[in-house]
Write a protein that holds these residues in place. Structure first.
Motif, PDB file in Angstrom:
ATOM      1  N   ALA A 178      52.379  42.465  31.526  1.00 57.67           N
ATOM      2  CA  ALA A 178      51.948  43.848  31.736  1.00 57.67           C
ATOM      3  C   ALA A 178      50.428  43.977  31.804  1.00 57.67           C
ATOM      4  O   ALA A 178      49.890  44.714  32.636  1.00 57.67           O
ATOM      5  CB  ALA A 178      52.493  44.734  30.615  1.00 57.67           C
ATOM      6  N   ALA A 179      49.716  43.247  30.926  1.00 60.38           N
ATOM      7  CA  ALA A 179      48.264  43.423  30.813  1.00 60.38           C
ATOM      8  C   ALA A 179      47.497  42.747  31.936  1.00 60.38           C
ATOM      9  O   ALA A 179      46.411  43.199  32.328  1.00 60.38           O
ATOM     10  CB  ALA A 179      47.779  42.890  29.465  1.00 60.38           C
ATOM     11  N   ALA A 180      48.030  41.650  32.465  1.00 58.89           N
ATOM     12  CA  ALA A 180      47.263  40.812  33.401  1.00 58.89           C
ATOM     13  C   ALA A 180      47.691  41.024  34.848  1.00 58.89           C
ATOM     14  O   ALA A 180      47.614  40.093  35.662  1.00 58.89           O
ATOM     15  CB  ALA A 180      47.427  39.348  33.011  1.00 58.89           C
ATOM     16  N   THR A 181      48.096  42.218  35.211  1.00 60.56           N
ATOM     17  CA  THR A 181      48.635  42.435  36.566  1.00 60.56           C
ATOM     18  C   THR A 181      47.611  42.106  37.656  1.00 60.56           C
ATOM     19  O   THR A 181      47.965  41.508  38.678  1.00 60.56           O
ATOM     20  CB  THR A 181      49.109  43.889  36.729  1.00 60.56           C
ATOM     21  OG1 THR A 181      48.057  44.782  36.335  1.00 60.56           O
ATOM     22  CG2 THR A 181      50.334  44.156  35.887  1.00 60.56           C
ATOM     23  N   LYS A 182      46.345  42.456  37.456  1.00 62.94           N
ATOM     24  CA  LYS A 182      45.328  42.177  38.476  1.00 62.94           C
ATOM     25  C   LYS A 182      45.137  40.673  38.655  1.00 62.94           C
ATOM     26  O   LYS A 182      45.026  40.172  39.779  1.00 62.94           O
ATOM     27  CB  LYS A 182      44.009  42.851  38.115  1.00 62.94           C
ATOM     28  CG  LYS A 182      44.038  44.363  38.233  1.00 62.94           C
ATOM     29  CD  LYS A 182      42.678  44.974  37.930  1.00 62.94           C
ATOM     30  CE  LYS A 182      42.722  46.500  38.060  1.00 62.94           C
ATOM     31  NZ  LYS A 182      41.399  47.107  37.739  1.00 62.94           N
ATOM     32  N   ALA A 183      45.075  39.948  37.538  1.00 63.92           N
ATOM     33  CA  ALA A 183      44.923  38.498  37.615  1.00 63.92           C
ATOM     34  C   ALA A 183      46.132  37.858  38.280  1.00 63.92           C
ATOM     35  O   ALA A 183      46.004  36.902  39.059  1.00 63.92           O
ATOM     36  CB  ALA A 183      44.711  37.920  36.220  1.00 63.92           C
ATOM     37  N   LEU A 184      47.312  38.382  37.993  1.00 64.73           N
ATOM     38  CA  LEU A 184      48.532  37.834  38.582  1.00 64.73           C
ATOM     39  C   LEU A 184      48.622  38.170  40.071  1.00 64.73           C
ATOM     40  O   LEU A 184      49.138  37.366  40.866  1.00 64.73           O
ATOM     41  CB  LEU A 184      49.753  38.351  37.833  1.00 64.73           C
ATOM     42  CG  LEU A 184      49.837  37.904  36.366  1.00 64.73           C
ATOM     43  CD1 LEU A 184      51.036  38.564  35.675  1.00 64.73           C
ATOM     44  CD2 LEU A 184      49.927  36.389  36.253  1.00 64.73           C
ATOM     45  N   ASP A 185      48.101  39.334  40.463  1.00 61.40           N
ATOM     46  CA  ASP A 185      48.027  39.657  41.894  1.00 61.40           C
ATOM     47  C   ASP A 185      47.132  38.655  42.616  1.00 61.40           C
ATOM     48  O   ASP A 185      47.455  38.176  43.710  1.00 61.40           O
ATOM     49  CB  ASP A 185      47.469  41.074  42.097  1.00 61.40           C
ATOM     50  CG  ASP A 185      48.433  42.166  41.654  1.00 61.40           C
ATOM     51  OD1 ASP A 185      49.638  41.863  41.477  1.00 61.40           O
ATOM     52  OD2 ASP A 185      47.980  43.306  41.464  1.00 61.40           O
ATOM     53  N   THR A 186      46.004  38.336  41.972  1.00 63.17           N
ATOM     54  CA  THR A 186      45.090  37.343  42.546  1.00 63.17           C
ATOM     55  C   THR A 186      45.770  35.995  42.673  1.00 63.17           C
ATOM     56  O   THR A 186      45.615  35.293  43.678  1.00 63.17           O
ATOM     57  CB  THR A 186      43.829  37.210  41.670  1.00 63.17           C
ATOM     58  OG1 THR A 186      43.142  38.461  41.627  1.00 63.17           O
ATOM     59  CG2 THR A 186      42.889  36.140  42.199  1.00 63.17           C
ATOM     60  N   ALA A 187      46.532  35.624  41.649  1.00 65.19           N
ATOM     61  CA  ALA A 187      47.231  34.338  41.658  1.00 65.19           C
ATOM     62  C   ALA A 187      48.167  34.223  42.859  1.00 65.19           C
ATOM     63  O   ALA A 187      48.252  33.169  43.505  1.00 65.19           O
ATOM     64  CB  ALA A 187      48.022  34.159  40.363  1.00 65.19           C
ATOM     65  N   GLU A 188      48.849  35.309  43.170  1.00 66.73           N
ATOM     66  CA  GLU A 188      49.774  35.277  44.307  1.00 66.73           C
ATOM     67  C   GLU A 188      49.032  35.076  45.627  1.00 66.73           C
ATOM     68  O   GLU A 188      49.529  34.387  46.531  1.00 66.73           O
ATOM     69  CB  GLU A 188      50.615  36.556  44.345  1.00 66.73           C
ATOM     70  CG  GLU A 188      51.652  36.612  43.227  1.00 66.73           C
ATOM     71  CD  GLU A 188      52.601  37.791  43.368  1.00 66.73           C
ATOM     72  OE1 GLU A 188      53.823  37.573  43.309  1.00 66.73           O
ATOM     73  OE2 GLU A 188      52.109  38.932  43.528  1.00 66.73           O
ATOM     74  N   THR A 189      47.830  35.648  45.750  1.00 68.88           N
ATOM     75  CA  THR A 189      47.044  35.434  46.975  1.00 68.88           C
ATOM     76  C   THR A 189      46.582  33.989  47.097  1.00 68.88           C
ATOM     77  O   THR A 189      46.268  33.527  48.201  1.00 68.88           O
ATOM     78  CB  THR A 189      45.808  36.358  47.020  1.00 68.88           C
ATOM     79  OG1 THR A 189      44.864  35.963  46.008  1.00 68.88           O
ATOM     80  CG2 THR A 189      46.202  37.816  46.834  1.00 68.88           C
ATOM     81  N   LEU A 190      46.530  33.268  45.954  1.00 66.49           N
ATOM     82  CA  LEU A 190      46.139  31.857  45.959  1.00 66.49           C
ATOM     83  C   LEU A 190      47.327  30.935  46.210  1.00 66.49           C
ATOM     84  O   LEU A 190      47.161  29.711  46.257  1.00 66.49           O
ATOM     85  CB  LEU A 190      45.490  31.495  44.616  1.00 66.49           C
ATOM     86  CG  LEU A 190      44.160  32.178  44.297  1.00 66.49           C
ATOM     87  CD1 LEU A 190      43.761  31.940  42.832  1.00 66.49           C
ATOM     88  CD2 LEU A 190      43.061  31.677  45.229  1.00 66.49           C
ATOM     89  N   GLY A 191      48.519  31.529  46.332  1.00 67.92           N
ATOM     90  CA  GLY A 191      49.703  30.728  46.607  1.00 67.92           C
ATOM     91  C   GLY A 191      50.462  30.297  45.378  1.00 67.92           C
ATOM     92  O   GLY A 191      51.315  29.406  45.440  1.00 67.92           O
ATOM     93  N   LEU A 192      50.174  30.949  44.251  1.00 65.80           N
ATOM     94  CA  LEU A 192      50.885  30.630  43.008  1.00 65.80           C
ATOM     95  C   LEU A 192      52.086  31.546  42.833  1.00 65.80           C
ATOM     96  O   LEU A 192      52.016  32.745  43.121  1.00 65.80           O
ATOM     97  CB  LEU A 192      49.958  30.806  41.801  1.00 65.80           C
ATOM     98  CG  LEU A 192      49.036  29.650  41.427  1.00 65.80           C
ATOM     99  CD1 LEU A 192      48.057  30.111  40.360  1.00 65.80           C
ATOM    100  CD2 LEU A 192      49.828  28.452  40.924  1.00 65.80           C
ATOM    101  N   ASN A 193      53.170  30.987  42.324  1.00 68.36           N
ATOM    102  CA  ASN A 193      54.305  31.784  41.894  1.00 68.36           C
ATOM    103  C   ASN A 193      53.864  32.682  40.735  1.00 68.36           C
ATOM    104  O   ASN A 193      53.207  32.218  39.807  1.00 68.36           O
ATOM    105  CB  ASN A 193      55.433  30.837  41.474  1.00 68.36           C
ATOM    106  CG  ASN A 193      56.579  31.540  40.798  1.00 68.36           C
ATOM    107  OD1 ASN A 193      56.504  31.870  39.614  1.00 68.36           O
ATOM    108  ND2 ASN A 193      57.659  31.744  41.532  1.00 68.36           N
TER     109      ASN A 193
END
Length: 483
Positions: free
Chosen positions: A245-260
């Motif tokens: 819940a807290a890290a949604t922005k970081a996780l959005d960035t991760a997806e743009t880098l090709g991470l699950n």
């Protein structure tokens, strides 16, 4: 200093008898000698700072306790060279905790840079740190100013204050605030976050720690078999829910880098709780203990430097002001040199190698495990002289002092080098030094001097304040007078 002979020698030392010798050595490491003496005695016995020895945890839990140990400042950096050593599954050494503790994933710390996911995760972490760079100083000052106010209240009530206990709670809040702008205590975790995190950390590190129990209990309980992951699964799920819940922005960035997204979340949790929070649990008491032991005259020098730099910055603690605090930076580096948060490094030889110490060159075969005990390397008298084992707060001040920074290795790399997606150096290296400096700044904006008792706890140094002297000059002194 004479150059060592270029003719490679066999690495001296002995592994002894299978199982029996490894267990005997483990008892020496934990109980009979302790870590420092264990390695120092082997160097003395074999007349070499590159030796073959057994390292914990040893048989049963570990695949193989036999290593080639590099125990001086010259040989140690081979462990940073990923062209020579492989880092796959070696973060905690000769054993690896179950991936059940990390959502079923091998997280970044256990990946070799040659593995594609390594670069993606590390880039995610770099992006997070860059996006939140303006939050670190105000978040730290808010949370640790409150901590020091609590210290003062406890001193009035009982004449002592346990810094470690306050730091455990404060550091967890600070990290959540600084990294994500979401206080853990305001989530469903409430105030349970530090306890859940500490329990999860112990499940991964228990083969390398002692609890002070009789060894007849600790040996089978902690050092012989893995603790079952299901006993901390509930704690981990609660931590994971907060990060999701807290890290949604970081996780959005991760997806743009090709991470699950799910793999990214488990990596982010590990980097934040294990690396950052676990690091601060060790780092800040270590720095505080060294500053406390340096005495009042050194405190006066720090206070003068810090207050002048802050005054020049209009009464604000800014990055520009911090960069002017040369003595403060030196003191933090010196504490990191003496008390690195992570003492052990490992690497497996990718090819046949020649490893050079101060005195000789040694031949190592492809596939052999290399091990470094960092305090031996960073307290090397051949580099740091007669005061190598002492805290010298101004050691890194000036041009000559700055030349010694290349021998500060706490970040899994030289202090003069920078982390990248292609190496294993700590991605938060600069943030760690910043946080250490901020602790010193908070102390000496607020106090002229302080005293504290120093001991040990599960992960390292334990500090208990016994007295503080409020600032008599600088911005905090004005605040003191107003109150």
């Amino acid at each position: 200093m004479a150059s060592p002979s270029r003719v490679p020698k066999e690495v001296p030392g002995s592994y002894g008898f299978p199982y029996v010798s490894a267990i005997r050595d483990r008892l020496d490491f934990y109980y009979n000698q302790g870590q420092d003496k264990y390695f120092e005695s082997r160097v003395e016995k074999y007349g070499s700072t590159v030796v073959r020895i057994n390292v914990p945890p040893g048989p049963f839990m570990a695949h193989d306790p036999r290593v080639v140990a590099v125990l001086d400042a010259k040989s140690f950096p081979v462990l940073f060279d990923v062209t020579k050593v492989e880092k796959k599954d070696l973060f905690t050494g000769t054993y690896m905790p179950s991936t059940s503790l990390t959502g079923g994933y091998r997280v970044c710390s256990y990946l070799d840079p040659s593995e594609p996911t390594h670069a993606k995760v590390k880039q995610m972490l770099f992006s997070l740190l860059a996006s939140r760079k303006d939050a670190f100083i105000p978040a730290f000052r808010t949370h640790f100013s409150s901590l020091l106010a609590t210290v003062e209240s406890q001193l009035v009530l009982s004449g002592k204050s346990d810094f470690n206990a306050l730091n455990d709670a404060t550091s967890f809040e600070f990290i959540g605030d600084a990294y994500f702008g979401v206080l853990p205590s305001a989530s469903e975790l409430g105030t349970t976050g530090p306890t859940k995190a500490a329990k999860w950390l112990i499940w991964q590190l228990h083969p390398l720690v002692t609890l002070g129990l009789p060894k007849i209990l600790e040996e089978p309980l902690l050092h012989s078999f893995h603790l079952p992951p299901f006993l901390v699964s509930g704690d981990y799920k609660a931590l994971h829910k907060y990060f999701s819940a807290a890290a949604t922005k970081a996780l959005d960035t991760a997806e743009t880098l090709g991470l699950n997204r799910e793999e990214a979340c488990h990596n982010l949790l590990f980097a934040t709780v294990f690396n950052s929070y676990g690091g601060l649990k060790v780092l800040l008491p270590g720095i505080l203990s060294r500053i406390a032991g340096a005495g009042e005259k050194f405190h006066q020098r720090l206070a003068t430097e810090i207050r002048a730099a802050v005054e020049d910055a209009g009464g604000k603690v800014t990055m520009a002001a911090l960069e002017k605090m040369e003595l403060t930076k030196s003191a933090v580096w010196e504490a990191l040199r003496l008390d690195p948060p992570v003492k052990f490094q490992y690497g497996r030889a990718k090819t046949d190698l020649e490893i050079e110490s101060h005195d000789a060159v040694f031949a190592v075969k492809k596939g052999e495990m290399l091990f470094g005990y960092q305090p031996c390397a960073t307290k090397d008298p051949r580099v740091f002289g007669a005061t190598a084992a002492e805290f010298v707060g101004d050691r890194f001040v000036g041009e000559e002092g700055s030349k010694l920074l290349q021998y500060v290795y706490w970040s899994n790399g030289r202090e003069t080098e920078s982390p990248s997606v292609g190496n294993k150096q700590c991605p938060g290296k600069n943030l760690v030094v910043l946080v250490g400096r901020l602790l010193v700044v908070e102390l000496f904006l607020r106090y002229d001097t302080f005293t504290a008792g120093v001991g040990t706890d599960l992960l390292g140094t334990k500090v208990e304040f016994s007295a503080v002297t409020k600032a008599t000059s600088g911005p905090e002194a004005v605040s003191n007078q107003q109150h």
